[in-house]
Design a protein around this motif. Structure first.
Motif, PDB file in Angstrom:
ATOM      1  N   LYS A 231      25.623  31.694 -82.163  1.00 58.19           N
ATOM      2  CA  LYS A 231      25.380  32.968 -82.855  1.00 58.19           C
ATOM      3  C   LYS A 231      26.305  34.077 -82.364  1.00 58.19           C
ATOM      4  N   PHE A 232      26.684  34.009 -81.090  1.00 53.90           N
ATOM      5  CA  PHE A 232      27.440  35.126 -80.507  1.00 53.90           C
ATOM      6  C   PHE A 232      28.757  34.645 -79.890  1.00 53.90           C
ATOM      7  N   PRO A 233      29.655  34.104 -80.739  1.00 51.30           N
ATOM      8  CA  PRO A 233      30.895  33.514 -80.192  1.00 51.30           C
ATOM      9  C   PRO A 233      31.738  34.525 -79.417  1.00 51.30           C
ATOM     10  N   GLY A 234      31.640  35.800 -79.779  1.00 50.66           N
ATOM     11  CA  GLY A 234      32.437  36.819 -79.080  1.00 50.66           C
ATOM     12  C   GLY A 234      32.087  36.901 -77.602  1.00 50.66           C
ATOM     13  N   LEU A 235      30.852  36.539 -77.262  1.00 48.55           N
ATOM     14  CA  LEU A 235      30.412  36.595 -75.867  1.00 48.55           C
ATOM     15  C   LEU A 235      30.434  35.226 -75.201  1.00 48.55           C
ATOM     16  N   THR A 236      30.391  34.179 -76.006  1.00 49.70           N
ATOM     17  CA  THR A 236      30.159  32.843 -75.430  1.00 49.70           C
ATOM     18  C   THR A 236      31.352  31.891 -75.557  1.00 49.70           C
ATOM     19  N   THR A 237      32.458  32.377 -76.156  1.00 47.20           N
ATOM     20  CA  THR A 237      33.669  31.552 -76.229  1.00 47.20           C
ATOM     21  C   THR A 237      34.832  32.362 -75.641  1.00 47.20           C
ATOM     22  N   PRO A 238      35.914  31.713 -75.222  1.00 47.39           N
ATOM     23  CA  PRO A 238      36.988  32.425 -74.520  1.00 47.39           C
ATOM     24  C   PRO A 238      37.630  33.551 -75.334  1.00 47.39           C
ATOM     25  N   GLU A 249      29.819  33.821 -69.448  1.00 48.06           N
ATOM     26  CA  GLU A 249      29.931  32.945 -68.261  1.00 48.06           C
ATOM     27  C   GLU A 249      30.335  33.754 -67.043  1.00 48.06           C
ATOM     28  N   LYS A 250      31.355  34.598 -67.229  1.00 50.66           N
ATOM     29  CA  LYS A 250      31.920  35.300 -66.073  1.00 50.66           C
ATOM     30  C   LYS A 250      31.040  36.465 -65.605  1.00 50.66           C
ATOM     31  N   PHE A 251      30.402  37.157 -66.533  1.00 54.58           N
ATOM     32  CA  PHE A 251      29.652  38.358 -66.151  1.00 54.58           C
ATOM     33  C   PHE A 251      28.138  38.184 -66.297  1.00 54.58           C
ATOM     34  N   GLY A 252      27.720  37.009 -66.755  1.00 56.27           N
ATOM     35  CA  GLY A 252      26.293  36.698 -66.830  1.00 56.27           C
ATOM     36  C   GLY A 252      25.558  37.575 -67.838  1.00 56.27           C
ATOM     37  N   LYS A 253      24.247  37.351 -67.901  1.00 57.17           N
ATOM     38  CA  LYS A 253      23.408  38.128 -68.830  1.00 57.17           C
ATOM     39  C   LYS A 253      23.498  39.616 -68.507  1.00 57.17           C
ATOM     40  N   GLU A 254      23.643  39.920 -67.201  1.00 58.46           N
ATOM     41  CA  GLU A 254      23.573  41.309 -66.734  1.00 58.46           C
ATOM     42  C   GLU A 254      24.783  42.144 -67.160  1.00 58.46           C
ATOM     43  N   GLY A 255      25.961  41.494 -67.243  1.00 52.11           N
ATOM     44  CA  GLY A 255      27.161  42.308 -67.434  1.00 52.11           C
ATOM     45  C   GLY A 255      27.988  42.001 -68.668  1.00 52.11           C
ATOM     46  N   ALA A 256      27.663  40.915 -69.383  1.00 51.70           N
ATOM     47  CA  ALA A 256      28.557  40.449 -70.452  1.00 51.70           C
ATOM     48  C   ALA A 256      28.699  41.471 -71.583  1.00 51.70           C
ATOM     49  N   PHE A 257      27.583  42.024 -72.038  1.00 55.81           N
ATOM     50  CA  PHE A 257      27.612  42.887 -73.235  1.00 55.81           C
ATOM     51  C   PHE A 257      28.473  44.128 -72.998  1.00 55.81           C
ATOM     52  N   ILE A 258      28.241  44.810 -71.868  1.00 61.68           N
ATOM     53  CA  ILE A 258      28.960  46.067 -71.609  1.00 61.68           C
ATOM     54  C   ILE A 258      30.419  45.788 -71.254  1.00 61.68           C
ATOM     55  N   THR A 259      30.665  44.678 -70.532  1.00 64.35           N
ATOM     56  CA  THR A 259      32.066  44.360 -70.195  1.00 64.35           C
ATOM     57  C   THR A 259      32.861  44.085 -71.466  1.00 64.35           C
ATOM     58  N   LYS A 260      32.296  43.291 -72.363  1.00 66.84           N
ATOM     59  CA  LYS A 260      33.013  43.005 -73.620  1.00 66.84           C
ATOM     60  C   LYS A 260      33.212  44.290 -74.424  1.00 66.84           C
ATOM     61  N   CYS A 261      32.169  45.101 -74.485  1.00 66.25           N
ATOM     62  CA  CYS A 261      32.226  46.345 -75.263  1.00 66.25           C
ATOM     63  C   CYS A 261      33.327  47.274 -74.717  1.00 66.25           C
ATOM     64  N   THR A 262      33.460  47.300 -73.387  1.00 69.64           N
ATOM     65  CA  THR A 262      34.495  48.135 -72.759  1.00 69.64           C
ATOM     66  C   THR A 262      35.871  47.505 -72.966  1.00 69.64           C
ATOM     67  N   ALA A 263      35.956  46.203 -72.626  1.00 73.55           N
ATOM     68  CA  ALA A 263      37.258  45.539 -72.617  1.00 73.55           C
ATOM     69  C   ALA A 263      37.846  45.425 -74.020  1.00 73.55           C
ATOM     70  N   GLN A 264      36.988  45.214 -75.020  1.00 69.23           N
ATOM     71  CA  GLN A 264      37.529  45.035 -76.370  1.00 69.23           C
ATOM     72  C   GLN A 264      37.432  46.306 -77.222  1.00 69.23           C
ATOM     73  N   LEU A 265      36.191  46.840 -77.345  1.00 70.18           N
ATOM     74  CA  LEU A 265      36.022  47.946 -78.302  1.00 70.18           C
ATOM     75  C   LEU A 265      36.612  49.250 -77.785  1.00 70.18           C
ATOM     76  N   MET A 266      36.372  49.562 -76.499  1.00 71.93           N
ATOM     77  CA  MET A 266      36.987  50.779 -75.962  1.00 71.93           C
ATOM     78  C   MET A 266      38.506  50.649 -75.939  1.00 71.93           C
ATOM     79  N   ARG A 267      38.981  49.461 -75.563  1.00 69.83           N
ATOM     80  CA  ARG A 267      40.431  49.253 -75.538  1.00 69.83           C
ATOM     81  C   ARG A 267      41.040  49.494 -76.924  1.00 69.83           C
ATOM     82  N   ASP A 268      40.371  48.931 -77.969  1.00 68.86           N
ATOM     83  CA  ASP A 268      40.987  48.956 -79.295  1.00 68.86           C
ATOM     84  C   ASP A 268      40.634  50.204 -80.095  1.00 68.86           C
TER      85      ASP A 268
END
Ligand code: PLP
Length: 424
Positions: A231-238, A249-268
């Motif tokens: 359901k959530f390939p953006g978080l669960t695939t490379p 995988e790398k940031f676990g349940k605790e950090g994945a959502f905000i890390t992706k949001c920062t690394a991808q959405l804030m970046r772009d």
């Protein structure tokens, strides 16, 4: 720490000899001794700062305070509440996906979802917060990626049944996102009722002084993205733009959502909050608990006064015993709801306009939820192009007055209402 203490102390702990207040790191960029040092940041191998479009230390101190207040594991600031709503959904829903949202969410969010995000290929089904179980069940589709609601709807003041919607979302393996702007974590902590992500327009009570527009996203760290891998390939695939990192995988349940949001959405997309604004937001947060308490006690007295006034036709405030949502408000917000009330004056649009002209203390403003008492008559301002029939259909009757009770002395607020009503 208790909530009042967190408002003051959480998020930033100065070391020996460092500034007592959160420092304003007003710098776009950050210096490194070697390219390797910087490279590690770009690979997300180490945490640190390189460019303020993505992250800034001042913002992170303030975000950490809000995360502590909400009981979350990670948080980020955004330039506005609108950006927070957009990022929270777009981080997990792409073109071809679908989201279930409450139909009574703030008009700006409704437009963002119903117009702008539809143009991006994301589909929305809006359900009444009081819909039947069958209606709620029918709203979900195989491509549904999230459910979105508001703790207290602006301006309808409907209290959202967070627990019920969280159960429905989880039964369909998707997270519940809650806009907790009006309640604030002082009155309600949606994560304790099953919500997974919380967003805020910090422009409202959190800043509280009409000073800065801003937003925040907080993750509860509870939603198991990996258990719902497909359901959530953006978080669960490379992510190839970060050397094949898989966020969950790398940031676990605790950090994945905000890390992706920062690394991808804030970046772009770059909807970062200015560090200076984050500093002002922190000043507001320091007094949040005190102010919210006062907003609620003032609003309850004003609502009771209005309810007993012969010229007032109806009052909508979830803190009133007569209110349809009183019991639900007591469950989710036992200490108080918010400072915003709506009411109608006998004599419809004409008398409402007269009343508005005579107010002296309450200022006419489109804004709500700050220290100043402010008031809006949508039929003669924001919604003036609509006929009475159209206003009723939009849920904003011609007599409706939205009154955001500030933290002035409540006797002064009531005297102002008294003299304005006397002249109607
Ligand atoms: N959510 C709620 C409940 C709001 O009231 C608002 C603004 O009024 C927003 C989100 C949007 O926030 P902002 O104006 O900071 O973009």
């Amino acid at each position: 720490m208790r909530q009042e203490t967190k408002c003051i102390e959480a998020g930033y702990e100065p070391k020996n000899g460092e500034s007592r207040m959160i420092p304003i790191i007003q710098s776009t960029t950050f210096k490194y001794d070697t390219s390797e040092d910087m490279g590690k940041l770009f690979d997300l191998e180490e945490t640190g700062y390189f460019y303020t479009r993505l992250q800034n230390p001042t913002n992170d101190y303030v975000a950490a305070k809000i995360a502590a207040l909400e009981g979350g594991t990670a948080a980020m600031l955004t330039s506005s509440g609108q950006a927070a709503s957009f990022y929270s959904v777009f981080n997990i829903a792409n073109a071809g996906d679908h989201v279930v949202a409450s139909s009574t969410i703030y008009g700006g969010t409704f437009n963002l979802f119903n117009v702008t995000m539809r143009k991006m290929g994301i589909d929305f089904t809006f359900v009444s917060p009081d819909c039947s179980d069958e209606e709620l069940e029918a709203a979900f589709k195989p491509n549904t990626k999230a459910v979105f609601g508001e703790t207290i709807a602006n301006p309808a003041l409907i209290v959202f049944d967070i627990e019920r919607f969280a159960k429905a979302a989880h039964a369909h393996n998707v997270p519940l996102i809650i806009d907790n702007t009006f309640a604030t974590p002082i009155n309600c902590r949606p994560f304790e009722w099953g919500a997974d992500i919380v967003i805020h327009s910090t422009t409202k009570y959190m800043d509280g002084h009409d000073a800065t527009v801003g937003g925040c996203i907080v993750d509860s760290g509870k939603f198991d993205w990996m258990a719902n891998k497909d359901k959530f390939p953006g978080l669960t695939t490379p992510d190839e733009s970060y050397h094949g990192i898989t966020y969950a995988e790398k940031f676990g349940k605790e950090g994945a959502f905000i890390t992706k949001c920062t690394a991808q959405l804030m970046r772009d997309l770059g909807s970062i909050q200015a560090p200076m604004n984050a500093y002002f937001l922190n000043l507001g947060l320091e007094s949040l608990a005190l102010r919210v308490e006062r907003h609620c006690s003032n609003a309850l007295k004003v609502a009771e006064y209005l309810e007993n006034h012969e010229l007032v036709e109806w009052v909508n405030y979830p803190g009133l015993k007569s209110n349809k949502y009183y019991d639900r408000a007591k469950k989710y917000m036992p200490n108080g709801t918010c400072g915003v009330i709506s009411f109608g004056i006998k004599g419809g649009r004409e008398n409402a306009e007269k009343f508005m002209k005579h107010l002296k203390l309450a200022m006419i403003a489109t804004h709500v939820a700050d220290a100043h008492t402010c008031v809006l008559h949508p039929a003669s301002s924001t919604h003036r192009q609509l006929t009475d029939e159209e206003l009723i259909a939009a849920g904003v009757g011609p007599d409706l007055i939205r009154f955001s009770v500030g933290i002035e002395n409540v006797e002064d607020i009531i005297e102002d209402l008294e003299q304005a009503l006397a002249q109607v």
